[in-house]
Design an enzyme around this catalytic site. Structure first.
Site, PDB file in Angstrom:
ATOM      1  N   MET A  91       1.784   8.101   9.799  1.00 13.21           N
ATOM      2  CA  MET A  91       3.128   8.393  10.423  1.00 13.21           C
ATOM      3  C   MET A  91       4.281   8.903   9.434  1.00 13.21           C
ATOM      4  O   MET A  91       5.322   8.941  10.011  1.00 13.21           O
ATOM      5  CB  MET A  91       3.332   7.084  11.425  1.00 13.21           C
ATOM      6  CG  MET A  91       2.241   6.710  12.327  1.00 13.21           C
ATOM      7  SD  MET A  91       3.034   5.619  13.876  1.00 13.21           S
ATOM      8  CE  MET A  91       3.490   4.262  12.845  1.00 13.21           C
ATOM      9  N   HIS A 132       4.243   7.032   1.052  1.00 18.43           N
ATOM     10  CA  HIS A 132       4.514   6.263  -0.190  1.00 18.43           C
ATOM     11  C   HIS A 132       3.214   6.299  -1.030  1.00 18.43           C
ATOM     12  O   HIS A 132       2.326   7.090  -0.655  1.00 18.43           O
ATOM     13  CB  HIS A 132       4.983   4.655  -0.008  1.00 18.43           C
ATOM     14  CG  HIS A 132       4.103   3.947   1.159  1.00 18.43           C
ATOM     15  ND1 HIS A 132       2.747   3.847   0.779  1.00 18.43           N
ATOM     16  CD2 HIS A 132       4.377   3.907   2.350  1.00 18.43           C
ATOM     17  CE1 HIS A 132       2.136   3.407   1.891  1.00 18.43           C
ATOM     18  NE2 HIS A 132       3.117   3.238   2.958  1.00 18.43           N
ATOM     19  N   HIS A 160      -0.215   6.081   1.110  1.00 18.42           N
ATOM     20  CA  HIS A 160      -0.486   7.223   1.719  1.00 18.42           C
ATOM     21  C   HIS A 160      -1.246   8.309   0.706  1.00 18.42           C
ATOM     22  O   HIS A 160      -2.172   8.800   1.340  1.00 18.42           O
ATOM     23  CB  HIS A 160       0.714   7.931   2.503  1.00 18.42           C
ATOM     24  CG  HIS A 160       1.156   7.109   3.566  1.00 18.42           C
ATOM     25  ND1 HIS A 160       2.599   6.679   3.611  1.00 18.42           N
ATOM     26  CD2 HIS A 160       0.823   6.621   4.697  1.00 18.42           C
ATOM     27  CE1 HIS A 160       2.943   6.021   4.548  1.00 18.42           C
ATOM     28  NE2 HIS A 160       1.809   5.891   5.233  1.00 18.42           N
ATOM     29  N   LYS A 178      -4.040  -2.658   4.119  1.00 16.40           N
ATOM     30  CA  LYS A 178      -2.892  -3.524   4.418  1.00 16.40           C
ATOM     31  C   LYS A 178      -3.096  -3.475   5.928  1.00 16.40           C
ATOM     32  O   LYS A 178      -2.415  -4.557   6.365  1.00 16.40           O
ATOM     33  CB  LYS A 178      -1.749  -2.492   4.055  1.00 16.40           C
ATOM     34  CG  LYS A 178      -0.386  -3.697   4.255  1.00 16.40           C
ATOM     35  CD  LYS A 178       0.893  -2.747   3.690  1.00 16.40           C
ATOM     36  CE  LYS A 178       1.155  -1.801   4.943  1.00 16.40           C
ATOM     37  NZ  LYS A 178       1.890  -2.070   6.002  1.00 16.40           N
ATOM     38  N   ASP A 179      -3.267  -2.622   6.674  1.00 14.27           N
ATOM     39  CA  ASP A 179      -3.302  -2.745   8.066  1.00 14.27           C
ATOM     40  C   ASP A 179      -4.723  -3.212   8.492  1.00 14.27           C
ATOM     41  O   ASP A 179      -5.496  -2.447   9.494  1.00 14.27           O
ATOM     42  CB  ASP A 179      -2.967  -1.253   8.896  1.00 14.27           C
ATOM     43  CG  ASP A 179      -1.595  -1.072   8.470  1.00 14.27           C
ATOM     44  OD1 ASP A 179      -0.702  -1.982   9.031  1.00 14.27           O
ATOM     45  OD2 ASP A 179      -1.558  -0.045   7.998  1.00 14.27           O
ATOM     46  N   GLN A 202      -6.007  -3.314  12.345  1.00 12.36           N
ATOM     47  CA  GLN A 202      -6.072  -1.896  12.701  1.00 12.36           C
ATOM     48  C   GLN A 202      -7.187  -1.370  12.359  1.00 12.36           C
ATOM     49  O   GLN A 202      -7.985  -0.521  12.977  1.00 12.36           O
ATOM     50  CB  GLN A 202      -4.600  -0.996  12.380  1.00 12.36           C
ATOM     51  CG  GLN A 202      -4.722   0.546  12.480  1.00 12.36           C
ATOM     52  CD  GLN A 202      -3.622   1.141  12.105  1.00 12.36           C
ATOM     53  OE1 GLN A 202      -2.545   1.048  12.813  1.00 12.36           O
ATOM     54  NE2 GLN A 202      -3.568   1.807  11.008  1.00 12.36           N
ATOM     55  N   SER A 211       4.726   0.058   1.910  1.00 11.74           N
ATOM     56  CA  SER A 211       4.946   0.115   3.451  1.00 11.74           C
ATOM     57  C   SER A 211       5.978   1.371   3.649  1.00 11.74           C
ATOM     58  O   SER A 211       7.074   1.186   2.978  1.00 11.74           O
ATOM     59  CB  SER A 211       5.285  -1.176   4.243  1.00 11.74           C
ATOM     60  OG  SER A 211       5.769  -0.727   5.453  1.00 11.74           O
ATOM     61  N   SER A 212       5.839   2.076   4.605  1.00 11.32           N
ATOM     62  CA  SER A 212       7.123   2.968   5.016  1.00 11.32           C
ATOM     63  C   SER A 212       8.423   2.140   5.360  1.00 11.32           C
ATOM     64  O   SER A 212       9.627   2.447   5.183  1.00 11.32           O
ATOM     65  CB  SER A 212       6.597   3.936   6.330  1.00 11.32           C
ATOM     66  OG  SER A 212       5.503   4.548   5.805  1.00 11.32           O
ATOM     67  N   ARG A 213       8.144   0.984   5.918  1.00 13.55           N
ATOM     68  CA  ARG A 213       9.168   0.060   6.301  1.00 13.55           C
ATOM     69  C   ARG A 213      10.221  -0.529   5.118  1.00 13.55           C
ATOM     70  O   ARG A 213      11.221  -0.819   5.148  1.00 13.55           O
ATOM     71  CB  ARG A 213       8.875  -0.913   7.286  1.00 13.55           C
ATOM     72  CG  ARG A 213       8.173  -0.730   8.505  1.00 13.55           C
ATOM     73  CD  ARG A 213       7.444  -1.613   9.372  1.00 13.55           C
ATOM     74  NE  ARG A 213       6.648  -1.109  10.369  1.00 13.55           N
ATOM     75  CZ  ARG A 213       7.446  -0.972  11.672  1.00 13.55           C
ATOM     76  NH1 ARG A 213       8.534  -1.038  11.769  1.00 13.55           N
ATOM     77  NH2 ARG A 213       6.658  -0.334  12.558  1.00 13.55           N
TER      78      ARG A 213
HETATM   79  O1  PAF Z   1      -1.285   3.304  10.093  1.00 15.91           O
HETATM   80  C1  PAF Z   1      -0.623   4.103  10.718  1.00 15.91           C
HETATM   81  O2  PAF Z   1       0.054   5.026  10.041  1.00 15.91           O
HETATM   82  C2  PAF Z   1      -0.860   4.514  12.044  1.00 15.91           C
HETATM   83  O3  PAF Z   1      -0.946   3.263  12.927  1.00 15.91           O
HETATM   84  C3  PAF Z   1      -1.715   5.466  12.579  1.00 15.91           C
HETATM   85  C4  PAF Z   1      -3.272   5.036  12.276  1.00 15.91           C
HETATM   86  C5  PAF Z   1      -1.807   6.809  11.956  1.00 15.91           C
HETATM   87  C6  PAF Z   1      -2.016   5.726  14.076  1.00 15.91           C
HETATM   88  O4  PAF Z   1      -0.700   6.192  14.582  1.00 15.91           O
END
Ligand code: PAF
Length: 286
Positions: free
Chosen positions: A30, A34, A37, A150-151, A154, A186-188
């Protein structure tokens, strides 16, 4: 690096790469890049001849409008950083390309979406993630897709949907990249004020404390988590959740055994951070 806005453009680029005999790698993101990514992108480029990074801030996975509004966005900076990793394409579609008028289909993975993040963010969060990732995989048709540890929840959900829907892609999980003080990238993090930034690495210190006691042979989840709670208390952090669950099913464990996911989420002002560590409770007793 080419910048692509539409599925049609993406498909042309992917077809051309395949005709050159190249494997396709996709790192879905998204944006607000950082080092975490960038590590996904480098890995995609290392393993695949044609590496794509997608940049789409997916409205469907935000339960709070304010959270979506404040999500950091800077495509110019992201383009420069992505180019430097060597990826071949940045796919940055507008909302209307991903969710055209009349879009109604969603992907729901069931029980895996309910605990941890699902409790706090509601069922729509992972429905939104699962739907957009299914779409991105269908749009780019990669051989390999790269996600971050980290996720953890997900990534587990994405593995499940890929398996359940027979999607022809291999999912690779890449290790969490950390700041020198342990804070998970994290982007946050960019939204933290100075005091919250100072306190935020406590999450990793708490996870590390739990890992240490489990490595030392502790099999009682509450006693193991107490070691982390003691660290959190030093900075008056009350987590939204701090749990020891099965790394495979996310079910709570009465006794720590096998591969265990220790997961945490906490708010620092308006900013929510998550982190986790995997521990192998088997190795503690062998
Ligand atoms: O982890 C993320 O940045 C988002 O949840 C993803 C996997 C790109 C889906 O929008």
């Amino acid at each position: 690096m080419i910048v692509l806005r539409t599925v049609a453009e993406l498909r042309v680029a992917v077809r051309a790469a395949r005709s050159r005999g190249e494997r396709i790698g996709l790192a879905p993101t998204m944006g607000a890049f950082h080092d975490g990514h960038l590590a996904l992108m480098r890995r995609a480029k290392d393993e695949c001849g044609f590496a794509i990074v997608s940049l789409f801030v997916n409205p469907a996975q935000f339960s709070e409008a304010a959270d979506l509004a404040r999500y950091p966005r800077d495509e110019g900076r992201d383009t420069v950083l992505a180019t430097a990793t060597g990826v071949d394409a940045l796919f940055a579609p507008p909302d209307s390309e991903v969710y055209p008028r009349g879009f109604t289909t969603t992907v729901d993975v069931g029980a895996l979406a309910l605990p941890l993040e699902g409790v706090v963010r509601g069922p729509e969060h992972f429905r939104g993630v699962a739907t957009v990732v299914t779409k991105l995989l269908s749009m780019a048709q990669p051989d390999v897709a790269f996600f971050g540890q980290k996720d953890a929840q997900q990534t587990l959900i994405i593995r499940r949907l890929v398996r359940d829907l027979d999607l022809p892609v291999r999912v690779e999980t890449c290790p969490t990249v950390r700041e020198p003080d342990g804070l998970a990238m994290s982007s946050r993090n960019a939204l933290l004020d100075a005091e919250s930034r100072r306190r935020a690495p406590t999450l990793w210190r708490a996870l590390s404390a739990v890992r240490r006691v489990v490595d030392g042979g502790e099999t009682n989840p509450s006693r193991a988590l107490d070691a982390g709670h003691a660290i959190l208390a030093t900075e008056r952090i009350v987590p939204e959740y701090f749990a020891a669950v099965s790394a495979e099913t996310l079910a709570p464990l009465g006794v720590l055994e096998g591969e265990v996911l220790i997961a945490i989420a906490a708010r620092f002002g308006a900013v929510r951070l998550i982190d986790n560590v995997l521990v192998d409770a088997r190795s503690a007793r062998t």
